[in-house]
Write an enzyme that holds these catalytic residues in place. Structure first.
Site, PDB file in Angstrom:
ATOM      1  N   HIS A  54     -37.053  -9.686  16.591  1.00 29.92           N
ATOM      2  CA  HIS A  54     -36.258  -9.373  15.460  1.00 29.92           C
ATOM      3  C   HIS A  54     -34.881  -9.830  15.846  1.00 29.92           C
ATOM      4  O   HIS A  54     -34.309 -10.317  16.987  1.00 29.92           O
ATOM      5  CB  HIS A  54     -36.384  -7.938  14.876  1.00 29.92           C
ATOM      6  CG  HIS A  54     -35.912  -6.961  15.877  1.00 29.92           C
ATOM      7  ND1 HIS A  54     -36.338  -6.660  16.979  1.00 29.92           N
ATOM      8  CD2 HIS A  54     -34.825  -6.090  15.582  1.00 29.92           C
ATOM      9  CE1 HIS A  54     -35.494  -5.410  17.493  1.00 29.92           C
ATOM     10  NE2 HIS A  54     -34.757  -5.252  16.587  1.00 29.92           N
ATOM     11  N   HIS A  56     -31.867  -8.350  15.934  1.00 25.73           N
ATOM     12  CA  HIS A  56     -30.718  -7.489  16.221  1.00 25.73           C
ATOM     13  C   HIS A  56     -30.086  -8.288  17.845  1.00 25.73           C
ATOM     14  O   HIS A  56     -30.759  -9.018  18.469  1.00 25.73           O
ATOM     15  CB  HIS A  56     -31.194  -6.099  16.642  1.00 25.73           C
ATOM     16  CG  HIS A  56     -31.314  -5.316  15.303  1.00 25.73           C
ATOM     17  ND1 HIS A  56     -31.988  -4.214  15.230  1.00 25.73           N
ATOM     18  CD2 HIS A  56     -30.546  -5.564  13.968  1.00 25.73           C
ATOM     19  CE1 HIS A  56     -31.851  -3.694  13.963  1.00 25.73           C
ATOM     20  NE2 HIS A  56     -31.104  -4.586  13.218  1.00 25.73           N
ATOM     21  N   ASP A  58     -29.092  -6.964  20.435  1.00 24.04           N
ATOM     22  CA  ASP A  58     -29.669  -6.604  21.608  1.00 24.04           C
ATOM     23  C   ASP A  58     -31.249  -7.223  21.863  1.00 24.04           C
ATOM     24  O   ASP A  58     -31.571  -6.951  23.012  1.00 24.04           O
ATOM     25  CB  ASP A  58     -29.693  -5.033  21.942  1.00 24.04           C
ATOM     26  CG  ASP A  58     -30.639  -4.291  20.775  1.00 24.04           C
ATOM     27  OD1 ASP A  58     -30.482  -4.597  19.463  1.00 24.04           O
ATOM     28  OD2 ASP A  58     -31.339  -3.427  21.140  1.00 24.04           O
ATOM     29  N   HIS A  59     -31.593  -8.108  21.126  1.00 18.83           N
ATOM     30  CA  HIS A  59     -32.776  -8.874  21.325  1.00 18.83           C
ATOM     31  C   HIS A  59     -32.603 -10.460  21.296  1.00 18.83           C
ATOM     32  O   HIS A  59     -33.265 -11.041  21.865  1.00 18.83           O
ATOM     33  CB  HIS A  59     -33.684  -8.416  20.378  1.00 18.83           C
ATOM     34  CG  HIS A  59     -34.163  -6.982  20.292  1.00 18.83           C
ATOM     35  ND1 HIS A  59     -35.252  -6.185  21.034  1.00 18.83           N
ATOM     36  CD2 HIS A  59     -33.242  -5.809  20.051  1.00 18.83           C
ATOM     37  CE1 HIS A  59     -35.109  -5.213  20.764  1.00 18.83           C
ATOM     38  NE2 HIS A  59     -34.013  -4.780  20.244  1.00 18.83           N
ATOM     39  N   HIS A 113     -38.282  -1.495  10.725  1.00 21.16           N
ATOM     40  CA  HIS A 113     -37.184  -1.324  11.537  1.00 21.16           C
ATOM     41  C   HIS A 113     -36.160  -2.373  11.150  1.00 21.16           C
ATOM     42  O   HIS A 113     -35.119  -2.014  10.611  1.00 21.16           O
ATOM     43  CB  HIS A 113     -37.336  -1.502  12.989  1.00 21.16           C
ATOM     44  CG  HIS A 113     -36.173  -1.714  13.958  1.00 21.16           C
ATOM     45  ND1 HIS A 113     -35.493  -0.550  14.262  1.00 21.16           N
ATOM     46  CD2 HIS A 113     -35.496  -2.695  14.512  1.00 21.16           C
ATOM     47  CE1 HIS A 113     -34.301  -0.845  14.715  1.00 21.16           C
ATOM     48  NE2 HIS A 113     -34.554  -2.360  15.124  1.00 21.16           N
ATOM     49  N   ASP A 137     -38.577  -3.330  18.667  1.00 25.02           N
ATOM     50  CA  ASP A 137     -38.290  -2.040  18.300  1.00 25.02           C
ATOM     51  C   ASP A 137     -38.922  -1.443  17.090  1.00 25.02           C
ATOM     52  O   ASP A 137     -38.671  -0.542  16.381  1.00 25.02           O
ATOM     53  CB  ASP A 137     -36.960  -2.066  17.847  1.00 25.02           C
ATOM     54  CG  ASP A 137     -35.739  -2.323  18.794  1.00 25.02           C
ATOM     55  OD1 ASP A 137     -35.948  -2.442  20.024  1.00 25.02           O
ATOM     56  OD2 ASP A 137     -34.563  -2.408  18.391  1.00 25.02           O
ATOM     57  N   HIS A 175     -36.877  -0.711  24.372  1.00 24.52           N
ATOM     58  CA  HIS A 175     -35.841   0.292  25.052  1.00 24.52           C
ATOM     59  C   HIS A 175     -36.479   1.527  26.027  1.00 24.52           C
ATOM     60  O   HIS A 175     -37.703   1.615  25.565  1.00 24.52           O
ATOM     61  CB  HIS A 175     -35.348   0.918  23.678  1.00 24.52           C
ATOM     62  CG  HIS A 175     -34.392  -0.049  22.952  1.00 24.52           C
ATOM     63  ND1 HIS A 175     -32.886  -0.091  23.300  1.00 24.52           N
ATOM     64  CD2 HIS A 175     -34.547  -0.668  22.018  1.00 24.52           C
ATOM     65  CE1 HIS A 175     -32.635  -1.050  22.550  1.00 24.52           C
ATOM     66  NE2 HIS A 175     -33.392  -1.446  21.846  1.00 24.52           N
TER      67      HIS A 175
HETATM   68 FE    FE Z   1     -32.872  -2.820  19.770  1.00 26.66          FE
HETATM   69 ZN    ZN Z   2     -33.556  -3.514  16.694  1.00 20.46          ZN
END
Ligand code: FE
Ligand code: ZN
Length: 257
Positions: A54, A56, A58-59, A113, A137, A175
């Site tokens: 996805h 975001h 942090d990905h 999410h 996530d 995570h």
């Molecule tokens: Fe994340």
């Molecule tokens: Zn995420």
């Protein structure tokens, strides 16, 4: 296919997949490029694919810098994330197939999410081998992602899709949230012995700074409250037997916890 788990940022994991037969590698959800580049150097492997679950940061935060070093790497993501994954070239939908290292992954559309979230499921390569699920996530060990862009009515069917995979599937979520997830789980599912012993084990692992990822889908099915909408005690807690209502109730409780 080898899977290398790299810690990143405060609690992210990045997964580097390596094909030992061709000296190529792929990466799942590169939060940042430097740990991936270091690992590729160590493995002496060339990056050929970036699989994003996805959009975001942090990905996908490492996408651009990885493409700079490996301009021919292919970037895969959800069709629904068109315009928000840096460098994206492949727009995937539910049921699509992607290949790496002579393995095929099935793409599972698992919104909730985010509205575009996908997971990648590599079926076992042989009878006694586990399958490999990269679920970003959507599903966590002992928990699930927050509903940033979706509703329980979208997320519960997504989790049902993941729950329908074989027990012997390794869950590579993005995570290290397992301990806090299981503490919450134990607070609402008190009669669950499998959950109690899992929590005890995870407390020990985290005390020694060990990762708890991957988990096995079999243990998620028996201990993760977000996959247990048909458990009588959780139905009682939510005062409903409707899967979406039970899931939504537990998700709302976790959001307030
Ligand atoms: Fe994340
Ligand atoms: Zn995420």
């Amino acid at each position: 296919m080898e899977i290398h788990r790299l810690p990143a940022r405060s609690d992210n994991y990045i997964f580097v997949l390596r094909d030992p037969n061709s000296a190529t590698a792929a990466v799942v959800d590169p939060a940042d490029a430097p740990p991936v580049l270091n690992k590729l150097r160590e493995l002496n492997a060339q990056l050929v694919a970036i699989f994003n679950t996805h959009h975001h940061n942090d990905h996908v935060g490492g996408n651009r810098a990885l493409l700079k070093q490996f301009p021919s790497a292919q970037v895969y993501g959800s069709k629904q994330d068109d315009g928000r994954i840096p460098g994206q070239q492949h727009y995937l939908k539910d049921g699509d197939k992607v290949t790496f290292a002579n393995r095929t992954a099935q793409v599972l559309f698992v919104p909730g999410h985010t509205r575009g979230h996908i997971a990648y499921y590599f079926a076992p390569s042989a009878a006694n081998e586990p399958g490999e699920l990269f679920c970003g996530d959507a599903l966590f060990a002992g928990g699930c992602g927050r509903l940033f862009e979706g509703t329980p009515a979208q997320m519960q069917p997504s989790l049902a899709k993941l729950r329908s995979l074989p027990d012997n599937t390794r869950v590579w979520c993005a995570h290290e949230y397992t301990l806090s997830n299981l503490k919450f789980a134990a607070s609402i599912d008190q009669g669950n012995d499998a959950l109690r012993s899992r929590l005890t084990q995870v407390i020990q692992q985290r005390n020694q700074n060990q990762p708890t990822i991957p988990s096995l889908l079999k243990e998620e099915k028996s201990t993760n409250p977000f996959l247990r909408w048909d458990t009588p005690s959780l139905q009682t807690l939510a005062k409903s037997q409707d899967p979406i209502t039970v899931f939504g109730h537990i998700r709302a409780m976790k959001d307030r916890a």
